[in-house]
Design an enzyme around this catalytic site. Structure first.
Site, PDB file in Angstrom:
ATOM      1  N   ARG A  16      36.526  -7.036  17.660  1.00  0.00           N
ATOM      2  CA  ARG A  16      36.171  -5.754  18.254  1.00  0.00           C
ATOM      3  C   ARG A  16      37.093  -5.395  19.423  1.00  0.00           C
ATOM      4  O   ARG A  16      37.211  -6.203  20.347  1.00  0.00           O
ATOM      5  CB  ARG A  16      34.729  -5.908  18.744  1.00  0.00           C
ATOM      6  N   TYR A  31      38.491  -6.465  24.980  1.00  0.00           N
ATOM      7  CA  TYR A  31      37.672  -7.677  25.113  1.00  0.00           C
ATOM      8  C   TYR A  31      38.422  -8.976  24.816  1.00  0.00           C
ATOM      9  O   TYR A  31      37.868 -10.063  25.023  1.00  0.00           O
ATOM     10  CB  TYR A  31      36.435  -7.564  24.203  1.00  0.00           C
ATOM     11  N   PRO A  78      24.144  -6.261  22.284  1.00  0.00           N
ATOM     12  CA  PRO A  78      24.667  -5.713  21.025  1.00  0.00           C
ATOM     13  C   PRO A  78      26.192  -5.695  20.943  1.00  0.00           C
ATOM     14  O   PRO A  78      26.873  -5.441  21.940  1.00  0.00           O
ATOM     15  CB  PRO A  78      24.115  -4.286  21.003  1.00  0.00           C
ATOM     16  N   ASN A  79      26.662  -5.984  19.755  1.00  0.00           N
ATOM     17  CA  ASN A  79      28.086  -5.946  19.385  1.00  0.00           C
ATOM     18  C   ASN A  79      28.910  -7.100  19.970  1.00  0.00           C
ATOM     19  O   ASN A  79      30.094  -7.216  19.662  1.00  0.00           O
ATOM     20  CB  ASN A  79      28.734  -4.595  19.770  1.00  0.00           C
ATOM     21  N   ASN A 112      24.755 -10.727  29.384  1.00  0.00           N
ATOM     22  CA  ASN A 112      25.624  -9.571  29.199  1.00  0.00           C
ATOM     23  C   ASN A 112      24.825  -8.601  28.325  1.00  0.00           C
ATOM     24  O   ASN A 112      24.766  -8.769  27.105  1.00  0.00           O
ATOM     25  CB  ASN A 112      26.933  -9.976  28.516  1.00  0.00           C
ATOM     26  N   ALA A 169      26.033  -2.666  25.811  1.00  0.00           N
ATOM     27  CA  ALA A 169      25.798  -1.226  26.000  1.00  0.00           C
ATOM     28  C   ALA A 169      24.425  -0.932  26.610  1.00  0.00           C
ATOM     29  O   ALA A 169      24.247   0.104  27.267  1.00  0.00           O
ATOM     30  CB  ALA A 169      25.962  -0.499  24.675  1.00  0.00           C
ATOM     31  N   GLU A 181      24.476 -10.997  35.866  1.00  0.00           N
ATOM     32  CA  GLU A 181      24.935 -10.096  34.798  1.00  0.00           C
ATOM     33  C   GLU A 181      26.453 -10.227  34.692  1.00  0.00           C
ATOM     34  O   GLU A 181      27.148 -10.194  35.707  1.00  0.00           O
ATOM     35  CB  GLU A 181      24.533  -8.661  35.169  1.00  0.00           C
ATOM     36  N   HIS A 221      30.063  -8.934  32.657  1.00  0.00           N
ATOM     37  CA  HIS A 221      30.780  -8.037  31.740  1.00  0.00           C
ATOM     38  C   HIS A 221      32.196  -8.543  31.583  1.00  0.00           C
ATOM     39  O   HIS A 221      32.848  -8.890  32.575  1.00  0.00           O
ATOM     40  CB  HIS A 221      30.789  -6.600  32.268  1.00  0.00           C
ATOM     41  N   ARG A 226      36.342   1.984  33.516  1.00  0.00           N
ATOM     42  CA  ARG A 226      36.258   2.521  32.160  1.00  0.00           C
ATOM     43  C   ARG A 226      35.589   3.897  32.178  1.00  0.00           C
ATOM     44  O   ARG A 226      35.530   4.534  33.225  1.00  0.00           O
ATOM     45  CB  ARG A 226      35.505   1.513  31.261  1.00  0.00           C
TER      46      ARG A 226
HETATM   47  C1  DQA Z   1      30.482  -4.917  28.077  1.00  0.00           C
HETATM   48  C2  DQA Z   1      30.734  -3.504  28.621  1.00  0.00           C
HETATM   49  C3  DQA Z   1      29.802  -2.497  27.984  1.00  0.00           C
HETATM   50  O1  DQA Z   1      30.058  -1.194  28.478  1.00  0.00           O
HETATM   51  C4  DQA Z   1      29.998  -2.477  26.483  1.00  0.00           C
HETATM   52  O2  DQA Z   1      29.068  -1.601  25.878  1.00  0.00           O
HETATM   53  C5  DQA Z   1      29.943  -3.817  25.864  1.00  0.00           C
HETATM   54  C6  DQA Z   1      30.538  -4.956  26.571  1.00  0.00           C
HETATM   55  C7  DQA Z   1      31.493  -5.953  28.617  1.00  0.00           C
HETATM   56  O3  DQA Z   1      31.193  -7.135  28.486  1.00  0.00           O
HETATM   57  O4  DQA Z   1      32.544  -5.573  29.122  1.00  0.00           O
HETATM   58  O5  DQA Z   1      29.502  -3.979  24.735  1.00  0.00           O
HETATM   59  O6  DQA Z   1      29.191  -5.326  28.505  1.00  0.00           O
END
Ligand code: DQA
Length: 168
Positions: free
Chosen positions: A17, A22, A9-10, A73, A76, A97, A99, A106
């Site tokens: 964003r 990011y 998501p997102n 990835n 959240a 995985e 990130h 964080r």
């Molecule tokens: C994320 C880190 C997560 O905590 C966050 O909710 C994201 C992106 C990252 O790629 O750094 O949406 O997965």
């Protein structure tokens, strides 16, 4: 070799964003770069992004028998989703995985990954370059597995051909 790239998501909002966290690249740009380096190495990528947990689980389940590994990835959902972890464990494919940010640098709630328990390894904090690192790691793991399987098959066929036949 075929790899599913699954984005949570997102991540469709990358480029707009929280750019201070990011960076400026959009998801399409990240995927285009990844596609370019993968195709040079004869790797086929299947991209998927969803904001819905169930759709991500369905996509992971579809990976069984159709791809050699998963680059994910979970965004959240990393910090909350036992269901995604279970899906990854169920398909039991090599999984990396990724990130973009360093989740250990964080907020406290981001410092725990539930999904990492189902992954072969985790890459965190290298920006979008982390997807490249993840792809390198994943292809290496998959090649090692294939090598070990080929060796085991050769061993079995040697044993079978060494077995005495009924006439002997
Ligand atoms: C994320 C880190 C997560 O905590 C966050 O909710 C994201 C992106 C990252 O790629 O750094 O949406 O997965």
């Amino acid at each position: 070799m075929k790899i599913a790239v699954i984005q949570g998501p997102n991540l469709n909002m990358l480029g707009m964003r929280e750019r201070h966290i990011y960076g400026p690249m959009t998801l399409d740009q990240i995927h285009a770069q990844l596609e370019a380096s993968a195709s040079q190495n004869g790797i086929e990528l299947e991209f998927f992004q969803s904001n819905l947990e169930g759709e991500i689980i369905d996509r992971i389940q579809e990976c069984m028998g159709t791809v050699n590994g998963i680059l994910i990835n979970p965004a959240a959902y990393t910090h909350t989703s036992i269901a995604i972890a279970d899906a990854l464990k169920a398909v039991a494919l090599p999984t990396v995985e990724v990130h973009i940010s360093n989740i250990y640098h964080r907020e406290e709630f981001r410092q725990k990954s539930i999904t990492a328990s189902a992954s072969t390894g985790v890459i965190t904090g290298f920006g979008p370059f982390g997807y490249h690192l993840g792809l390198i790691a994943l292809t290496q793991i998959i090649s090692e597995i294939h090598g070990a399987q080929a060796a085991a098959n050769a061993q079995t066929s040697e044993e079978v051909s060494a077995e005495p036949t009924a006439q002997e």
